[in-house]
Structure formats: C-alpha cells, structure tokens
Design an enzyme around this catalytic site. Sequence first.
Site, mmCIF file in Angstrom:
data_model
loop_
_atom_site.group_PDB
_atom_site.id
_atom_site.type_symbol
_atom_site.label_atom_id
_atom_site.label_comp_id
_atom_site.label_asym_id
_atom_site.label_seq_id
_atom_site.Cartn_x
_atom_site.Cartn_y
_atom_site.Cartn_z
ATOM 1 N N ASN A 151 -51.300 0.630 40.251
ATOM 2 C CA ASN A 151 -50.817 1.350 39.060
ATOM 3 C C ASN A 151 -49.689 2.337 39.360
ATOM 4 O O ASN A 151 -48.744 2.466 38.601
ATOM 5 C CB ASN A 151 -51.974 2.041 38.335
ATOM 6 C CG ASN A 151 -52.723 3.013 39.197
ATOM 7 O OD1 ASN A 151 -52.671 2.941 40.433
ATOM 8 N ND2 ASN A 151 -53.429 3.931 38.590
ATOM 9 N N GLU A 247 -60.342 8.014 46.611
ATOM 10 C CA GLU A 247 -59.912 8.366 45.243
ATOM 11 C C GLU A 247 -60.207 7.151 44.383
ATOM 12 O O GLU A 247 -59.520 6.135 44.498
ATOM 13 C CB GLU A 247 -58.419 8.702 45.221
ATOM 14 C CG GLU A 247 -58.037 9.923 46.038
ATOM 15 C CD GLU A 247 -58.462 11.234 45.394
ATOM 16 O OE1 GLU A 247 -59.093 11.207 44.316
ATOM 17 O OE2 GLU A 247 -58.173 12.287 45.982
ATOM 18 N N CYS A 281 -55.801 6.364 36.682
ATOM 19 C CA CYS A 281 -57.203 6.692 36.967
ATOM 20 C C CYS A 281 -57.669 7.838 36.093
ATOM 21 O O CYS A 281 -58.811 7.884 35.670
ATOM 22 C CB CYS A 281 -57.380 7.036 38.439
ATOM 23 S SG CYS A 281 -56.268 8.335 39.001
ATOM 24 N N GLU A 456 -57.108 15.046 47.530
ATOM 25 C CA GLU A 456 -55.733 14.940 48.016
ATOM 26 C C GLU A 456 -54.933 16.104 47.439
ATOM 27 O O GLU A 456 -55.348 16.738 46.476
ATOM 28 C CB GLU A 456 -55.122 13.604 47.582
ATOM 29 C CG GLU A 456 -55.849 12.424 48.188
ATOM 30 C CD GLU A 456 -55.151 11.090 47.958
ATOM 31 O OE1 GLU A 456 -55.008 10.678 46.798
ATOM 32 O OE2 GLU A 456 -54.732 10.470 48.964
HETATM 33 P P1 NAP Z 1 -59.038 -2.229 43.990
HETATM 34 O O1 NAP Z 1 -59.320 -3.590 43.515
HETATM 35 O O2 NAP Z 1 -60.162 -1.405 44.489
HETATM 36 O O3 NAP Z 1 -57.914 -2.382 45.097
HETATM 37 C C1 NAP Z 1 -57.334 -1.252 45.714
HETATM 38 C C2 NAP Z 1 -56.807 -1.645 47.073
HETATM 39 O O4 NAP Z 1 -57.919 -1.957 47.924
HETATM 40 C C3 NAP Z 1 -55.919 -2.871 47.075
HETATM 41 O O5 NAP Z 1 -54.864 -2.651 47.998
HETATM 42 C C4 NAP Z 1 -56.877 -3.961 47.546
HETATM 43 O O6 NAP Z 1 -56.215 -5.044 48.135
HETATM 44 C C5 NAP Z 1 -57.708 -3.207 48.575
HETATM 45 N N1 NAP Z 1 -59.017 -3.803 48.909
HETATM 46 C C6 NAP Z 1 -59.751 -4.690 48.215
HETATM 47 N N2 NAP Z 1 -60.912 -4.944 48.866
HETATM 48 C C7 NAP Z 1 -60.920 -4.205 49.991
HETATM 49 C C8 NAP Z 1 -61.853 -3.989 51.048
HETATM 50 N N3 NAP Z 1 -63.029 -4.621 51.083
HETATM 51 N N4 NAP Z 1 -61.540 -3.108 51.999
HETATM 52 C C9 NAP Z 1 -60.370 -2.447 51.973
HETATM 53 N N5 NAP Z 1 -59.436 -2.606 51.002
HETATM 54 C C10 NAP Z 1 -59.711 -3.459 50.002
HETATM 55 O O7 NAP Z 1 -58.326 -1.347 42.852
HETATM 56 P P2 NAP Z 1 -57.112 -1.749 41.934
HETATM 57 O O8 NAP Z 1 -57.583 -2.733 40.920
HETATM 58 O O9 NAP Z 1 -55.927 -2.059 42.762
HETATM 59 O O10 NAP Z 1 -56.813 -0.338 41.220
HETATM 60 C C11 NAP Z 1 -57.461 0.073 40.050
HETATM 61 C C12 NAP Z 1 -58.541 1.080 40.378
HETATM 62 O O11 NAP Z 1 -58.000 2.158 41.135
HETATM 63 C C13 NAP Z 1 -59.114 1.724 39.138
HETATM 64 O O12 NAP Z 1 -60.511 1.791 39.252
HETATM 65 C C14 NAP Z 1 -58.530 3.130 39.157
HETATM 66 O O13 NAP Z 1 -59.282 4.097 38.483
HETATM 67 C C15 NAP Z 1 -58.458 3.388 40.616
HETATM 68 N N6 NAP Z 1 -57.509 4.475 40.898
HETATM 69 C C16 NAP Z 1 -57.976 5.682 41.313
HETATM 70 C C17 NAP Z 1 -57.094 6.735 41.527
HETATM 71 C C18 NAP Z 1 -57.568 8.094 41.972
HETATM 72 O O14 NAP Z 1 -56.739 8.861 42.460
HETATM 73 N N7 NAP Z 1 -58.835 8.430 41.827
HETATM 74 C C19 NAP Z 1 -55.740 6.529 41.325
HETATM 75 C C20 NAP Z 1 -55.307 5.283 40.896
HETATM 76 C C21 NAP Z 1 -56.196 4.249 40.693
HETATM 77 P P3 NAP Z 1 -56.635 -6.567 47.713
HETATM 78 O O15 NAP Z 1 -56.315 -6.662 46.275
HETATM 79 O O16 NAP Z 1 -55.841 -7.423 48.618
HETATM 80 O O17 NAP Z 1 -58.046 -6.784 47.954
#
Ligand code: NAP
Length: 478
Positions: A151, A247, A281, A456
């Site tokens: 995002n 996060e 998020c 952070e």
């Molecule tokens: P995601 O599916 O959890 O993926 C995040 C990252 O983790 C990607 O680079 C993904 O790569 C990697 N990943 C997947 N499985 C993994 C594993 N087993 N071990 C290590 N890395 C792994 O999240 P997203 O769909 O990209 O992002 C949306 C989510 O992020 C939402 O829930 C949002 O709320 C959250 N978010 C939180 C914050 C905050 O600051 N709290 C900020 C922004 C977004 P792959 O796709 O290759 O698996």
Amino acid sequence: MTLLDTSSTPFFATADGRDLATDATFDVINPSTGQVFAQAPAVTPEQLDGVFAAANRAYRDWKRDDALRRTVLLAAAAAVEGAVGELAPILVAEQGKPLADARGEIFAAGAWLRYFAELDVPREIIRDDAERFEEVYRRPLGVVAAITPWNFPITLAMWKIAPALRAGNTIVVKPSPYTPLTTLALARVLRGVLPDGVLNVVTGPDPLGAALVAHPIPRKVSFTGSTPVGKRVAVTAAEDLKRVTLELGGNDPAIILRDADVEAVAASLFWSAFGNNGQICLAVKRVYAHEDVQPALVEALGELARNARVDDGMAEGAQLGPLNNKPQFERIKGLVSDAVGGGARVVSGGHAIDRPGYFYAPTILDNVDDSFRVVKEEQFGPVLPVMAFRDEEEAIERANNSEYGLTASVWSADAARAAEIASEIDSGQVSINGHGGGVKMHLPFGGHKWSGLGVENGPWGLASFTEIQVISGPSRLP
Ligand code: NAP
C-alpha cells in the site's frame, strides 16, 4: 494513460551496491489496466546467503562512524528527492495511487532520512566520578531484514531504512511482489550514495519473505503487513531470538459525538477513510456516529463518495486510483455483497467500475451493525460502514470490541470531552477531530493487541533498532 516506459528501464535487485543477477523474473501488473507492464527479478532463497553476507561485511565499518552515517543519510535524502521524477511514475504504475500522492510518498522518504540523520543515538552517562564510571549505550543490532506491503511501499520501507541505518545497522529490504519496482529503483538511486552493502533490496514471490526471516544472519526482522503473516514471522523469529517489530492490520473506528458539526467533519472523515482507496492500515474502517447525527452524516459521506474522481493515477485530477491487486478487488466485492445480502443500504457506490483494471466505486453503507463482516474484518478498501450509537459508553465498548487496536479518532465540538473518550480507546494512537494526525516522524507509531508489536518512528523507533549495552569500570578521571 500510464506514461512510464519500462522497456528501457529493466529492474535489478541491489546487493553489495551492484546488480544481483537472477535466472528468472516475475510479472508486475498495472492495477489501472490489469495488464502486466514490467518484470521484476525473482531472487531465490538460496541467493540470500550472498546478500546477507554482503550486508554483514558492510556492517563492520558502517556501525563505527556515527558522523559519517549522518552525512550519508543527508546525502541520501537529497538523492531520493532529486529522483522524484523517476520514482513517482513507477509507484503509480505498480501501486495505482494518483501521481500527486506518489510524489508525496517519495518526498516523505527524503524527510524521514533527514529527520533520522539529525536524531542522536542516545548515550547516557549514569556515573562518572572519582570512583567509577557507568555508561549506557545503544548499539546497533547487526543486519536487519525488512519486509513491506503493497500500500505504501516507499513510506513503509523508509520507516525501517532510515532509523536502522542511522543506528548503525545494515539492511536487506524485501517489498511485496505486487509493488517491487519502486523499492528496487530506490536502491539503485542510492548506489554510490550509501556504501556498498548497507542497503540491499531483493524481490521475489513466496517463500522469499519467509526465507529472510529464517536466515541466520539478520538479528532483527522489521515487518509491516497483515496480522496472520505477522504472527508467522514472530514464531519463526523466536526460534533464533531475533528482535522483531511488527506493524500489522487495523480495524480503526471513528466515533462521532452528538455535538459534532456534520458539515464540518464529513470531508475530513471521508478522506481519512478513502485516502489511498482505503488501503491504509490506519484508515477509518468503521464509523460510530451518535443517532442524532448519523442520518445526516451518512448522506454527507455519500455525496462526497459520489463526487470523488476515480481514475488512472496518471490522469489529471484523479483523487483515487484502482485497488492495488485482484485478490483485494475480489475481497472488496465480496464484503459489499455480503453486507447487501445482510440488509445493508448502499448509499453510494456498491459496485466495480466498468473499465479494465481494479476500479471500485467509493462505497458508503448504512443499515449495518457490528455482526457484518465488513465491520468485523479489516476491509482495506473503498467501503465504509456508518453505524449509529445511543450513548458514549456504548460507542467506546463497540470501538474496543475488536482484536485490532491500531488507531482511532473521536470527533466533537468539545475537544476536552473527546480527549477523555480517547483515553478509553485501546489503540496505539487516537486523534481528536481528525484521524491519523499523530502519524509523524517524531511520534511513535504502533498497534495494540493484534495490530502489532513495538513501534516505529521518533526516538522510540530508533531505539528499536538498537540493543542496550552498559560499560562500567573504575574511574577514568585523571
Ligand atoms: P501481507 O500479505 O502480510 O504481506 C506483507 C509482506 O509479507 C509481503 O512482502 C509478503 O510477501 C510478505 N510475506 C508473506 N508471507 C510471509 C512469511 N511467511 N514470512 C515473511 N514474509 C512474508 O500483507 P499485504 O497484503 O501486503 O498488506 C496489507 C496488510 O498490511 C494489511 O493488513 C494492512 O493493515 C497491513 N499494514 C500495516 C501497517 C502498519 O503500519 N501497521 C501499514 C501498512 C499495511 P509475499 O506476498 O511474497 O508473500
């Protein structure tokens, strides 16, 4: 129409300040068209040994020279800002957001580098007298593995890169496979500005992220992404006692009190929910409005949603782009049809936009309650349920009735009363008469409950990339 010509700009991973050759690439889709527009390098888990070894070598010198780190990070800020014309269109093409937002994201990365360049890594002298000295240092951890979502690929990478490097660590960053390109380009821009091996960027599909976390070299994993993946990261990191910052997701409530001026709050509330198409998020994800103001608020939000300009991020005047990827697009469609099936009234939107790509009309839902999936789950998209409450205690209870606790907001003509209510909300940040106002480089950002672990930004974020060390001994005085 996307103007980026990627045929002349192949993308490479950066390891040890150079291109890392890969045998394969993977497709990157422009969400405004739904079509593949570029290839990203598929770094394999086996290649991580060499990448982490380079980061480890660079760490030996990088950790030693505090003054050099400041100077280099300031130069990095200037380089990133100078490259906005190159980086922002790449971000639009792979993420979907409007060009102005993409440019803002790149400039924010420069600002983060400057802020951390100027922040001191604290050293506390507890005692230094004729008998003894005692000092508390903040030492870097070593190599950091950083994993980011799709995002805000640059913002969220920089929340890790700037403090990690400032503290004396080196870093290997892995962006999401949906948005790998801008982070790769960022690393290329910083080659020659940062010493070789200090910043490395690798991209590749699953299981590259898991391989980073499991690798024996990194001493810390800084992860931004979903809660289920964050939990898996924590489990793997625990095997090696790697430090972690997580996060994670949010289901962020906004509470609108009876005395709020609906006309005055509606626009700010709308953009707090729909900025970046709700893919933030900390976006407002559920609204609890006092029953006296809820009907007017629903209509005001509906009007704003109907008037929002949704278009390709490169189109003049676009305010919202497409959703970033097909699974997220399908998920939003599913959540809205579930709500409609349960009796929700669609005030505006409620449908995909009839054009190629992952465009969805900004959607306001009425006649929804806390049992609906769109309220219970993190939607992470352009759909907002607006519910009514009768008394403030009820609003607080419903706001807190979530496994998440990232951010929240309270809106009222009485800021003091709103602040009292804010103190009852179980989340990492609560804003008054705005949402996300506490997201600043100098303030800690992190979630309660399932929204994360650690924070952070600010001195707190810097400290999370350090380990405490005490050095003490007999007096050093002459
Ligand atoms: P995601 O599916 O959890 O993926 C995040 C990252 O983790 C990607 O680079 C993904 O790569 C990697 N990943 C997947 N499985 C993994 C594993 N087993 N071990 C290590 N890395 C792994 O999240 P997203 O769909 O990209 O992002 C949306 C989510 O992020 C939402 O829930 C949002 O709320 C959250 N978010 C939180 C914050 C905050 O600051 N709290 C900020 C922004 C977004 P792959 O796709 O290759 O698996």
